[in-house]
Design an enzyme around this catalytic site. Sequence first.
Site, PDB file in Angstrom:
ATOM      1  N   GLY A  35       0.843  -1.197   0.000  1.00 39.50           N
ATOM      2  CA  GLY A  35       0.000   0.000   0.000  1.00 39.50           C
ATOM      3  C   GLY A  35       0.875   1.242   0.000  1.00 39.50           C
ATOM      4  O   GLY A  35       2.105   1.163   0.119  1.00 39.50           O
ATOM      5  N   LEU A  36       0.211   2.378  -0.111  1.00 40.84           N
ATOM      6  CA  LEU A  36       0.932   3.659  -0.175  1.00 40.84           C
ATOM      7  C   LEU A  36       1.701   3.937   1.114  1.00 40.84           C
ATOM      8  O   LEU A  36       1.393   3.359   2.170  1.00 40.84           O
ATOM      9  CB  LEU A  36      -0.079   4.799  -0.396  1.00 40.84           C
ATOM     10  CG  LEU A  36      -0.858   4.789  -1.714  1.00 40.84           C
ATOM     11  CD1 LEU A  36      -1.942   5.869  -1.669  1.00 40.84           C
ATOM     12  CD2 LEU A  36       0.074   4.986  -2.898  1.00 40.84           C
ATOM     13  N   SER A  37       2.659   4.829   1.027  1.00 40.87           N
ATOM     14  CA  SER A  37       3.366   5.274   2.224  1.00 40.87           C
ATOM     15  C   SER A  37       2.348   5.922   3.167  1.00 40.87           C
ATOM     16  O   SER A  37       1.552   6.763   2.732  1.00 40.87           O
ATOM     17  CB  SER A  37       4.444   6.296   1.827  1.00 40.87           C
ATOM     18  OG  SER A  37       5.070   6.796   2.974  1.00 40.87           O
ATOM     19  N   GLY A  38       2.345   5.494   4.397  1.00 39.30           N
ATOM     20  CA  GLY A  38       1.395   6.049   5.363  1.00 39.30           C
ATOM     21  C   GLY A  38       0.062   5.331   5.399  1.00 39.30           C
ATOM     22  O   GLY A  38      -0.826   5.686   6.180  1.00 39.30           O
ATOM     23  N   ALA A  39      -0.081   4.293   4.560  1.00 40.94           N
ATOM     24  CA  ALA A  39      -1.361   3.564   4.536  1.00 40.94           C
ATOM     25  C   ALA A  39      -1.554   2.752   5.816  1.00 40.94           C
ATOM     26  O   ALA A  39      -2.687   2.440   6.197  1.00 40.94           O
ATOM     27  CB  ALA A  39      -1.430   2.650   3.320  1.00 40.94           C
ATOM     28  N   GLY A  40      -0.448   2.370   6.456  1.00 44.44           N
ATOM     29  CA  GLY A  40      -0.572   1.625   7.711  1.00 44.44           C
ATOM     30  C   GLY A  40       0.050   0.233   7.680  1.00 44.44           C
ATOM     31  O   GLY A  40      -0.227  -0.592   8.557  1.00 44.44           O
ATOM     32  N   LYS A  41       0.899  -0.032   6.731  1.00 42.92           N
ATOM     33  CA  LYS A  41       1.514  -1.369   6.601  1.00 42.92           C
ATOM     34  C   LYS A  41       2.330  -1.730   7.850  1.00 42.92           C
ATOM     35  O   LYS A  41       2.141  -2.804   8.420  1.00 42.92           O
ATOM     36  CB  LYS A  41       2.439  -1.419   5.359  1.00 42.92           C
ATOM     37  CG  LYS A  41       1.730  -1.063   4.063  1.00 42.92           C
ATOM     38  CD  LYS A  41       2.691  -1.034   2.888  1.00 42.92           C
ATOM     39  CE  LYS A  41       3.755   0.052   2.957  1.00 42.92           C
ATOM     40  NZ  LYS A  41       3.234   1.441   2.937  1.00 42.92           N
ATOM     41  N   SER A  42       3.229  -0.844   8.247  1.00 45.80           N
ATOM     42  CA  SER A  42       4.081  -1.130   9.412  1.00 45.80           C
ATOM     43  C   SER A  42       3.248  -1.230  10.682  1.00 45.80           C
ATOM     44  O   SER A  42       3.414  -2.164  11.473  1.00 45.80           O
ATOM     45  CB  SER A  42       5.114  -0.018   9.610  1.00 45.80           C
ATOM     46  OG  SER A  42       5.980   0.016   8.534  1.00 45.80           O
ATOM     47  N   SER A 109       5.955  -1.795  -2.134  1.00 40.21           N
ATOM     48  CA  SER A 109       5.951  -2.755  -3.255  1.00 40.21           C
ATOM     49  C   SER A 109       4.918  -2.349  -4.307  1.00 40.21           C
ATOM     50  O   SER A 109       3.923  -3.047  -4.500  1.00 40.21           O
ATOM     51  CB  SER A 109       5.742  -4.187  -2.765  1.00 40.21           C
ATOM     52  OG  SER A 109       4.706  -4.324  -1.821  1.00 40.21           O
TER      53      SER A 109
HETATM   54  P1  ADP Z   1       3.212   2.668   6.216  1.00 42.72           P
HETATM   55  O1  ADP Z   1       4.012   1.580   6.895  1.00 42.72           O
HETATM   56  O2  ADP Z   1       2.167   2.103   5.297  1.00 42.72           O
HETATM   57  O3  ADP Z   1       4.064   3.698   5.551  1.00 42.72           O
HETATM   58  P2  ADP Z   1       2.670   3.570   8.893  1.00 42.72           P
HETATM   59  O4  ADP Z   1       2.217   2.315   9.577  1.00 42.72           O
HETATM   60  O5  ADP Z   1       4.091   4.006   9.107  1.00 42.72           O
HETATM   61  O6  ADP Z   1       2.369   3.421   7.327  1.00 42.72           O
HETATM   62  O7  ADP Z   1       1.729   4.781   9.295  1.00 42.72           O
HETATM   63  C1  ADP Z   1       0.319   4.679   9.255  1.00 42.72           C
HETATM   64  C2  ADP Z   1      -0.311   5.727  10.171  1.00 42.72           C
HETATM   65  O8  ADP Z   1      -1.731   5.628  10.075  1.00 42.72           O
HETATM   66  C3  ADP Z   1       0.042   5.525  11.633  1.00 42.72           C
HETATM   67  O9  ADP Z   1       0.198   6.778  12.241  1.00 42.72           O
HETATM   68  C4  ADP Z   1      -1.218   4.805  12.186  1.00 42.72           C
HETATM   69  O10 ADP Z   1      -1.406   5.044  13.551  1.00 42.72           O
HETATM   70  C5  ADP Z   1      -2.315   5.412  11.347  1.00 42.72           C
HETATM   71  N1  ADP Z   1      -3.506   4.557  11.169  1.00 42.72           N
HETATM   72  C6  ADP Z   1      -4.775   4.970  11.318  1.00 42.72           C
HETATM   73  N2  ADP Z   1      -5.649   3.977  11.083  1.00 42.72           N
HETATM   74  C7  ADP Z   1      -4.917   2.895  10.767  1.00 42.72           C
HETATM   75  C8  ADP Z   1      -5.259   1.553  10.425  1.00 42.72           C
HETATM   76  N3  ADP Z   1      -6.506   1.137  10.343  1.00 42.72           N
HETATM   77  N4  ADP Z   1      -4.242   0.692  10.152  1.00 42.72           N
HETATM   78  C9  ADP Z   1      -2.954   1.106  10.214  1.00 42.72           C
HETATM   79  N5  ADP Z   1      -2.568   2.359  10.526  1.00 42.72           N
HETATM   80  C10 ADP Z   1      -3.541   3.263  10.809  1.00 42.72           C
END
Ligand code: ADP
Length: 203
Positions: A35-42, A109
Amino acid sequence: MNKTSSNVIWHGATVQREHRERLNGHRSAILWFTGLSGAGKSTLAHAVEQRLHACAVRTYVLDGDNVRHGLCGDLGFSAADRSENIRRVGELAKLFVDAGVIVLTAFISPFRTDRDLVRSWVAPEDFLEIHCRCSVEVCEARDVKGLYKMARAGSVKDFTGISSPYEEPLAAELIVNTGELNVEQCVEMVLNLLRERGILRSI
Ligand code: ADP
């Protein structure tokens, strides 16, 4: 590129995956978060890991930023480097599956062919693609690492969703709407998938 060095012969292990799985009491698999950066993968990968770990399940998270400190530290964000990044991580993830571990990978990815290539290296039941679906607008509003701001300003090049494409999965095993649901709801969806697929069954 997926080459084998010359003059090397595979050494078969006596202790094999099935033995490790029996010892662990669960199957191994790759949970491929995309998913996109900031989508919540980590966030999601680590939250799922925490729940599994509490149930004595062997896990490991491979995180995009972390592998770029070492294994993939020589790579940038061009299309070719992104593909090589995923190839290396895919090979690593495959080793974890052989080691009997549930490996959770958190990488943008962005290219379908890269994800499908990793999928093709393992048995169909070993690769679970989890699409963290979240609009660019929401990811940008979160801007966890301040990268969207930098991408809009042009100081970060080839930024997925802004100046580089993201190819959505066509047949992910699971879609989690991380832009609408909370983390706990998404964690439950992933755990349900693992239960449905028999990954957590006692063996
Ligand atoms: P990524 O790894 O995709 O770049 P991050 O996990 O670093 O994204 O950041 C995602 C942000 O979105 C975090 O601040 C997290 O707390 C927030 N968030 C809100 N809702 C969700 C959700 N349902 N799942 C995952 N993250 C979420």
